[in-house]
Write a protein that holds these residues in place. Structure first.
Motif, PDB file in Angstrom:
ATOM      1  N   TYR A  68     -67.151  78.622   2.485  1.00  0.00           N
ATOM      2  CA  TYR A  68     -67.124  77.580   1.326  1.00  0.00           C
ATOM      3  C   TYR A  68     -66.082  76.586   1.631  1.00  0.00           C
ATOM      4  O   TYR A  68     -64.572  76.839   1.993  1.00  0.00           O
ATOM      5  N   TYR A  69     -66.217  75.220   1.247  1.00  0.00           N
ATOM      6  CA  TYR A  69     -65.508  74.215   1.437  1.00  0.00           C
ATOM      7  C   TYR A  69     -65.302  73.519   0.240  1.00  0.00           C
ATOM      8  O   TYR A  69     -66.266  73.485  -0.444  1.00  0.00           O
ATOM      9  N   CYS A  70     -64.264  72.965  -0.152  1.00  0.00           N
ATOM     10  CA  CYS A  70     -64.099  72.208  -1.485  1.00  0.00           C
ATOM     11  C   CYS A  70     -63.949  70.748  -0.728  1.00  0.00           C
ATOM     12  O   CYS A  70     -63.219  70.689   0.474  1.00  0.00           O
ATOM     13  N   ARG A 122     -74.873  72.916   5.760  1.00  0.00           N
ATOM     14  CA  ARG A 122     -74.196  72.885   4.775  1.00  0.00           C
ATOM     15  C   ARG A 122     -74.801  72.460   3.401  1.00  0.00           C
ATOM     16  O   ARG A 122     -75.580  71.488   3.346  1.00  0.00           O
ATOM     17  N   TRP A 128     -67.908  71.761  -4.287  1.00  0.00           N
ATOM     18  CA  TRP A 128     -67.859  73.045  -3.553  1.00  0.00           C
ATOM     19  C   TRP A 128     -69.164  72.969  -2.705  1.00  0.00           C
ATOM     20  O   TRP A 128     -70.243  72.710  -3.239  1.00  0.00           O
ATOM     21  N   ASP A 183     -74.869  84.791  -0.474  1.00  0.00           N
ATOM     22  CA  ASP A 183     -73.973  83.856  -0.846  1.00  0.00           C
ATOM     23  C   ASP A 183     -72.878  83.771   0.481  1.00  0.00           C
ATOM     24  O   ASP A 183     -71.940  83.226   0.342  1.00  0.00           O
ATOM     25  N   ARG A 234     -71.110  74.910   0.823  1.00  0.00           N
ATOM     26  CA  ARG A 234     -70.945  76.398   1.865  1.00  0.00           C
ATOM     27  C   ARG A 234     -71.918  76.236   2.777  1.00  0.00           C
ATOM     28  O   ARG A 234     -72.738  75.379   2.896  1.00  0.00           O
ATOM     29  N   GLY A 249     -61.110  83.179  -0.504  1.00  0.00           N
ATOM     30  CA  GLY A 249     -62.121  83.931  -0.095  1.00  0.00           C
ATOM     31  C   GLY A 249     -61.908  85.312   0.366  1.00  0.00           C
ATOM     32  O   GLY A 249     -60.740  85.775   0.389  1.00  0.00           O
ATOM     33  N   MET A 271     -67.515  82.980  -9.116  1.00  0.00           N
ATOM     34  CA  MET A 271     -68.526  83.378  -8.493  1.00  0.00           C
ATOM     35  C   MET A 271     -68.652  84.806  -8.940  1.00  0.00           C
ATOM     36  O   MET A 271     -68.151  85.876  -8.665  1.00  0.00           O
ATOM     37  N   GLN A 289     -63.894  81.786   4.165  1.00  0.00           N
ATOM     38  CA  GLN A 289     -65.062  82.617   4.277  1.00  0.00           C
ATOM     39  C   GLN A 289     -65.188  83.551   3.088  1.00  0.00           C
ATOM     40  O   GLN A 289     -64.385  84.297   2.658  1.00  0.00           O
ATOM     41  N   GLY A 320     -62.191  75.130   4.459  1.00  0.00           N
ATOM     42  CA  GLY A 320     -63.142  76.135   4.457  1.00  0.00           C
ATOM     43  C   GLY A 320     -62.453  77.594   4.211  1.00  0.00           C
ATOM     44  O   GLY A 320     -61.490  77.866   4.881  1.00  0.00           O
ATOM     45  N   VAL A 337     -73.065  73.580  -3.735  1.00  0.00           N
ATOM     46  CA  VAL A 337     -72.795  74.616  -4.457  1.00  0.00           C
ATOM     47  C   VAL A 337     -72.683  74.212  -5.913  1.00  0.00           C
ATOM     48  O   VAL A 337     -73.216  74.602  -6.894  1.00  0.00           O
TER      49      VAL A 337
END
Length: 122
Positions: A93-95, A44, A35, A89, A37, A8, A82, A117, A115, A47
């Motif tokens: 962002y979390y996986c 949440r 993914w 956007d 976000r 990020g 991205m 940022q 996460g 994505v």
């Protein structure tokens, strides 16, 4: 299963950023890596996702054609490239690792990373 997301940062609109997420293990019960976000004050949202087995990908309409999910099985790592980033956007962002029955839905995912940022300035 532990997940570690990274990549990020802060970029200007129109630029690109690539996130990565490494999992401590890859099991058949967690065939999909997703993914998600979350922007401030918003829920949440999904994505993108990619399956370990076949590399099938899934995308939210808002990112289709701009974001691309890829994987490196040997490294237990997935990526989210991205492109053409927009201020909308901006989010954490979390996986996540899930079974893959419903890749678009957070309830399918049992394990989540911490996460990272992403901030897109106009």
């Amino acid at each position: 299963v532990q997940l570690q997301a990274s990549g990020g940062g802060m970029v200007q609109a129109g630029n690109s950023l690539e996130l990565s997420c490494t999992t401590s293990e890859r099991t058949f019960s967690h065939n999909v890596m997703g993914w998600f976000r979350q922007a401030p004050g918003k829920e949440r949202e999904f994505v993108a996702a990619i399956t370990w087995s076949s590399g099938s990908t899934f995308y939210a309409e808002s990112v289709k054609g701009r974001f691309f999910a890829t994987k490196e099985n040997v490294k237990y790592t997935v990526y989210l490239l991205m492109n053409s980033l927009k201020p909308d956007d901006t989010a954490v962002y979390y996986c996540a690792a899930g079974e893959g029955y419903a890749p678009h839905y957070s309830w399918d995912y049992k394990y989540w990373g911490q996460g990272t940022q992403v901030t897109v300035s106009s």
